[in-house]
Design a protein around this motif. Structure first.
Motif, PDB file in Angstrom:
ATOM      1  N   ASN A  57      15.920 -80.907 -30.936  1.00  0.00           N
ATOM      2  CA  ASN A  57      16.720 -79.661 -31.076  1.00  0.00           C
ATOM      3  C   ASN A  57      15.668 -78.593 -30.148  1.00  0.00           C
ATOM      4  O   ASN A  57      16.361 -77.899 -29.518  1.00  0.00           O
ATOM      5  CB  ASN A  57      16.761 -79.175 -32.476  1.00  0.00           C
ATOM      6  CG  ASN A  57      18.226 -79.120 -32.692  1.00  0.00           C
ATOM      7  OD1 ASN A  57      19.059 -79.372 -31.928  1.00  0.00           O
ATOM      8  ND2 ASN A  57      18.627 -78.509 -33.894  1.00  0.00           N
ATOM      9  N   ALA A  58      14.450 -78.526 -30.266  1.00  0.00           N
ATOM     10  CA  ALA A  58      13.749 -77.736 -29.575  1.00  0.00           C
ATOM     11  C   ALA A  58      13.656 -77.977 -28.108  1.00  0.00           C
ATOM     12  O   ALA A  58      13.751 -77.054 -27.357  1.00  0.00           O
ATOM     13  CB  ALA A  58      12.061 -77.777 -30.085  1.00  0.00           C
ATOM     14  N   GLU A  60      14.794 -86.089 -39.727  1.00  0.00           N
ATOM     15  CA  GLU A  60      14.617 -84.605 -39.655  1.00  0.00           C
ATOM     16  C   GLU A  60      13.617 -84.158 -38.745  1.00  0.00           C
ATOM     17  O   GLU A  60      13.996 -83.068 -38.147  1.00  0.00           O
ATOM     18  CB  GLU A  60      14.469 -84.306 -41.089  1.00  0.00           C
ATOM     19  CG  GLU A  60      15.770 -84.180 -42.104  1.00  0.00           C
ATOM     20  CD  GLU A  60      15.443 -83.922 -43.461  1.00  0.00           C
ATOM     21  OE1 GLU A  60      16.369 -83.583 -44.166  1.00  0.00           O
ATOM     22  OE2 GLU A  60      14.191 -83.775 -43.968  1.00  0.00           O
ATOM     23  N   LYS A  61      12.620 -84.913 -38.791  1.00  0.00           N
ATOM     24  CA  LYS A  61      11.335 -84.467 -37.816  1.00  0.00           C
ATOM     25  C   LYS A  61      11.609 -84.811 -36.451  1.00  0.00           C
ATOM     26  O   LYS A  61      11.392 -84.027 -35.796  1.00  0.00           O
ATOM     27  CB  LYS A  61      10.079 -85.307 -38.368  1.00  0.00           C
ATOM     28  CG  LYS A  61       9.411 -84.810 -39.601  1.00  0.00           C
ATOM     29  CD  LYS A  61       8.459 -85.629 -39.800  1.00  0.00           C
ATOM     30  CE  LYS A  61       7.632 -85.028 -41.267  1.00  0.00           C
ATOM     31  NZ  LYS A  61       8.388 -84.762 -42.509  1.00  0.00           N
ATOM     32  N   TYR A 116      14.797 -84.852 -35.389  1.00  0.00           N
ATOM     33  CA  TYR A 116      15.908 -83.727 -35.175  1.00  0.00           C
ATOM     34  C   TYR A 116      15.284 -82.425 -34.698  1.00  0.00           C
ATOM     35  O   TYR A 116      15.693 -81.867 -33.567  1.00  0.00           O
ATOM     36  CB  TYR A 116      16.678 -83.711 -36.213  1.00  0.00           C
ATOM     37  CG  TYR A 116      17.989 -82.839 -36.072  1.00  0.00           C
ATOM     38  CD1 TYR A 116      18.821 -82.810 -35.121  1.00  0.00           C
ATOM     39  CD2 TYR A 116      18.394 -81.995 -37.120  1.00  0.00           C
ATOM     40  CE1 TYR A 116      19.850 -82.148 -34.783  1.00  0.00           C
ATOM     41  CE2 TYR A 116      19.405 -81.165 -37.055  1.00  0.00           C
ATOM     42  CZ  TYR A 116      20.103 -81.352 -35.777  1.00  0.00           C
ATOM     43  OH  TYR A 116      21.332 -80.388 -35.742  1.00  0.00           O
ATOM     44  N   GLU A 117      14.243 -82.283 -35.307  1.00  0.00           N
ATOM     45  CA  GLU A 117      13.480 -80.850 -35.119  1.00  0.00           C
ATOM     46  C   GLU A 117      12.793 -80.775 -33.754  1.00  0.00           C
ATOM     47  O   GLU A 117      13.071 -79.785 -32.894  1.00  0.00           O
ATOM     48  CB  GLU A 117      12.628 -80.402 -36.129  1.00  0.00           C
ATOM     49  CG  GLU A 117      11.896 -79.358 -36.108  1.00  0.00           C
ATOM     50  CD  GLU A 117      10.853 -79.210 -37.062  1.00  0.00           C
ATOM     51  OE1 GLU A 117       9.686 -78.394 -36.907  1.00  0.00           O
ATOM     52  OE2 GLU A 117      10.658 -79.810 -38.180  1.00  0.00           O
ATOM     53  N   GLY A 154      11.689 -87.744 -29.866  1.00  0.00           N
ATOM     54  CA  GLY A 154      11.623 -87.357 -31.083  1.00  0.00           C
ATOM     55  C   GLY A 154      11.078 -88.484 -32.161  1.00  0.00           C
ATOM     56  O   GLY A 154      10.521 -88.203 -33.133  1.00  0.00           O
TER      57      GLY A 154
END
Length: 859
Positions: free
Chosen positions: A644-645, A637-638, A640-641, A708
């Motif tokens: 995505n940014a 999740e970290k 992916y964040e 990431g």
């Protein structure tokens, strides 16, 4: 001397020294008006290395090279020399490939860990013969060859690599010299794109010359070791084939292509059998067998020379004849040459008359549009079909009572889609059911996407109780992977679809794709989402009494799900179904992992060992515990964040399009498919994963393979969870494999190449963002592994990458130089530069060949 040093010394001896020897011979060959181009290239390589150490840009490096080492003042003379450098360097890559191929058996232990010889000792030592027999009843490894364009060698060059490798093995310097001269004069660039049929013919060469002998050798050895345990009714090795059947985004694949390729596959396997039977005939000159062999040879010859004879020969007849010959040899001739008969028998059991299963693939959106069209132009579906709910649409599809004539459609794509349904039946009649029995649906998002295809078969004249085709949904995006179990639950609860599955032995094949998943969600999230989807799909399938089989859409580099694939399968425990191992083999992975018979046998055995040993020795072990899952979810999740940014940065696509060779992928003429799914403005959804990942690779930033990961690790460390992450790395082979492949992606990065962009007014911020994450990930990875260098525990792979990077450095420098010139012209350059615009664009494309080929050890 420790084992690692011994391996490195052996690699240097077998590959490094031989490459230096033959390269010195090659660079001395005069292919052009100007002598000593090869010598100048060696000087240029050293100049590049010095320049990057001084933090110079590619433009500065090339400009100073011309000033210091040549008398060239004229721009045309300079361009000519750069093209000669490209010609030499891309052929040096070929030479290195040939040297490495020739040394494969000396570098790797062909009877060591992960081979079937190793499995034999494990089984006997643990007394697991009964469990092995049970596993072999329905286990198989299916390798599906695709034409995804991640390799730039034309077929002529592949042939030269093969001959060159054999000459190197024999230390025949005269032959090597001849082949090097041939290499220098053989063009690498194709003026026209290959057709899907061309792609198929190229890959059938690999089927005949690599997979066929390797698979035969594997099965003969395995049958000798475990005569009672090997099930002759279940092929342990299956081959699949996409060229000619894969329509997803490829407008050049038509129904006639599909039929032509299926015929070519049948001809290919018959040719292979004919050669083996002819060799048998020259040995089995005894009474009672010579006439039988001669009769079989004649029948195969008739089938080859007259396609209308296809109904005269069956797999069963060939097997029956060979068994008859074997019995006669045993009873009357002391089993003389029996092993030759056994070897051919194993091959016929594996490949039948189809060689490789031709898969059909199409995007779900095509089926949706076709159904809307059918509702408008026929009574097969209600007029208001498009306005119905999903459940109502499925009911309408199940109630189809008529067969449609494809000719009612003016739209060629719609017509072809329906004609393909009939073509599958034709192929099954000629090649057997295994010739074509799978329809794969790209971008599957719902149960309706699967039922659309079920409806198509009804419209195509198939009776539902005689439908000998597996409908295979492909889940790829992060959202689709998360919803996959829910989609399958709906299908399993549908009475008609459930009845279809019962006719298919209650087996459901589900494809999960890595490429677009990585593009969509980044490296960690894509891999974790696939893992969790498989886990959920295994569970839901068990609940409904369905045996799920996973088909992995893996590619070459780690960013496309590749890397050390057998480690992934070895890491899977009881929470993920492993009845079979199915994966795509594409582009450079075909030549790198299966480029010689030895390497093909070795890598097939690694996959077979992974699947069999998992069931025999680790059947009760979970892939990961709940706590480990939660930790990996947090990392994903970290990651992916962060990804995505970056992906949503307003300049992201422009950066990739302008500073990498992305826009020139289509000009390379290496594959029949367009680089985008749809024409028009560039967007990430329509951009294919091959050019996306390949462009980052040529930029030597390899972003999809690690971006990431560093941020995620750093954040967990800040939360005080570093020790948990370290324990995960040590205890979970799944996580360790993810990190190993991440290391490989970073090991192939080279940021000094593009460091000049840090000061660029438009691209500087993005370059810095990517570089910082690379450095962060590298720091965290080395800390996690407890090493000082990336891939320290894989010294041979690391050394191979380093040697290849030296060969490709001139190509990378020239490509970035040309891209910079192109940007200058677009920003209002001089008249002379504008005049050379096309030349610089051609230079970018030409450099791509060697750069991509140099990365063949990505898997």
């Amino acid at each position: 001397m420790n084992l690692t040093n011994a391996k490195i010394q052996n690699y240097n001896k077998q590959v490094g020294l031989k490459f230096q020897l033959y390269n010195s011979l090659f660079t001395a060959l005069p292919f052009h008006r100007v002598e000593k181009t090869g010598v100048l290239l060696s000087t240029f390589l050293l100049h590049c290395e010095e320049g990057y150490n001084k933090q110079q840009s590619p433009v500065e490096i090339i400009d100073t090279f011309f000033q210091q080492y040549t008398s060239y003042q004229n721009e045309q003379e300079q361009i000519d020399l750069l093209f000669r450098f490209v010609q030499y360097a891309e052929r040096q890559v070929v030479l290195f490939d040939a040297v490495e191929d020739a040394a494969f058996g000396d570098i790797y232990d062909l009877n060591g860990i992960g081979t079937l010889k190793h499995l034999q000792s494990e089984v006997l030592h643990s007394n697991k013969r009964a469990q092995l027999a049970e596993k072999l009843k329905d286990f198989s490894v299916r390798l599906v060859l695709t034409a995804h364009p991640t390799q730039f060698y034309p077929s002529e060059v592949l042939g030269i690599i093969n001959d060159l490798s054999n000459a190197i093995i024999r230390d025949n310097t005269a032959e090597v010299n001849s082949f090097l001269q041939q290499l220098g004069k053989t063009p690498f660039f194709k003026k026209e794109k290959p057709t899907p049929y061309d792609e198929a013919v190229n890959l059938i060469w690999f089927l005949q010359n690599r997979f066929y002998p390797a698979a035969g050798r594997i099965m003969s050895n395995f049958k000798n070791q475990f005569q009672e345990e090997v099930n002759e009714e279940n092929p342990l090795i299956r081959l699949g084939f996409w060229p000619g059947g894969d329509r997803d985004g490829n407008p050049y694949v038509k129904v006639n292509t599909t039929l032509k390729v299926a015929a070519e596959l049948r001809t290919g396997i018959l040719n292979a059998y004919y050669i083996d039977v002819h060799q048998l005939k020259s040995r089995l000159t005894f009474k009672g067998v010579s006439n039988v062999v001669a009769s079989l040879e004649e029948k195969i010859h008739q089938n080859l020379s007259d396609p209308n004879h296809h109904a005269d020969l069956t797999k069963e007849e060939i097997i029956s004849t060979l068994k008859q010959i074997r019995t006669t040899l045993m009873e009357q001739h002391n089993g003389l040459f029996q092993e030759m008969v056994e070897n051919l028998l194993r091959k016929v059991e594996l490949f039948g008359l189809y060689f490789a299963t031709l898969d059909i693939r199409q995007d779900s959106s095509v089926h949706s549009e076709l159904m809307a069209e059918i509702a408008q132009h026929s009574s097969a579906l209600p007029d208001n079909y498009t306005e119905l709910s999903e459940a109502e649409k499925i009911d309408a599809l199940l109630n189809i009572q008529e067969t449609l004539d494809p000719s009612i459609f003016e739209n060629e794509l719609f017509r072809d889609t329906l004609e393909t349904i009939s073509a599958i039946k034709t192929i099954q009649k000629r090649n057997g059911e295994n010739g074509c029995h799978r329809y794969i649906i790209s971008h599957s998002t719902s149960a309706l996407d699967v039922m659309h295809v079920y409806g198509l078969f009804k419209l195509g004249g198939w009776k539902t109780d005689e439908l000998k085709v597996d409908i295979v949904p492909l889940f790829e995006s992060i959202e689709d992977l998360r919803n996959a179990a829910k989609v399958m639950k709906t299908l399993y609860e549908n009475e008609a679809y459930r009845k279809h599955l019962s006719k298919r032995n209650n087996i459901q094949t589900i494809m999960v794709g890595f490429s677009d998943g990585t593009k969509d969600g980044g490296y960690l999230m894509a891999n974790f989402s696939i893992y969790k989807a498989k886990e959920a799909l295994t569970q839901i399938s068990k609940e409904y009494g369905i045996q799920v089989v996973f088909f992995d859409g893996r590619g070459g580099p780690p960013a496309r799900g590749g890397g050390r694939t057998h480690q992934f399968y070895a890491s899977l425990g009881s929470n993920i179904a492993n009845k079979e191992i199915q994966l795509t083999i594409q582009g450079q992975t075909i030549s790198s992992n299966f480029g010689t018979v030895d390497s093909a046998q070795f890598n097939m055995e690694q996959l077979m060992h992974a699947g069999i040993s998992n069931a025999l020795f680790y059947s009760d072990k979970l892939t990961q515990t709940k706590e480990e899952d939660d930790l990996l979810l947090s990392l994903s999740e970290k990651s992916y964040e962060a990804y995505n940014a970056l992906k949503n940065h307003p300049g992201f696509l422009e950066y990739l399009n302008e500073v990498s060779p992305l826009r020139y992928y289509g000009q390379a003429n290496i594959g029949s498919r367009p680089s985008k799914r749809k024409p028009g403005k560039l967007n990430l959804d329509d951009l294919r994963a091959v050019p996306y990942v390949g462009s980052w690779s040529q930029l030597k930033q390899n972003l999809p393979g690690y971006y990431g990961v560093g941020i995620a690790l750093e954040k967990l460390e800040a939360e005080g969870k570093w020790e948990e992450v370290r324990q995960l790395y040590q205890s979970s082979l799944f996580f360790k494999t993810l990190m190993d492949n991440c290391e490989m992606a970073m090991c192939k990065s080279f940021f000094p190449l593009t460091a000049f962009l840090a000061e660029h007014p438009k691209y500087g911020a993005l370059w810095t963002l990517i570089h910082e994450e690379f450095q962060r990930t590298k720091t965290q990875m080395l800390k996690l592994a407890g090493t000082t260098h990336l891939m320290e525990d894989k010294p041979i792979n690391r050394l191979s990458i380093q040697m290849r990077q030296r060969i490709e450095l001139p190509l990378l420098t020239i490509q970035q130089y040309a891209l910079n010139k192109i940007r200058e012209v677009r920003e209002g350059g001089s008249d002379s530069e504008s005049a050379n615009m096309n030349v610089y664009e051609k230079m970018v494309v030409r450099c791509s060949f060697g750069i991509i080929n140099a990365g063949r050890n990505s898997a």
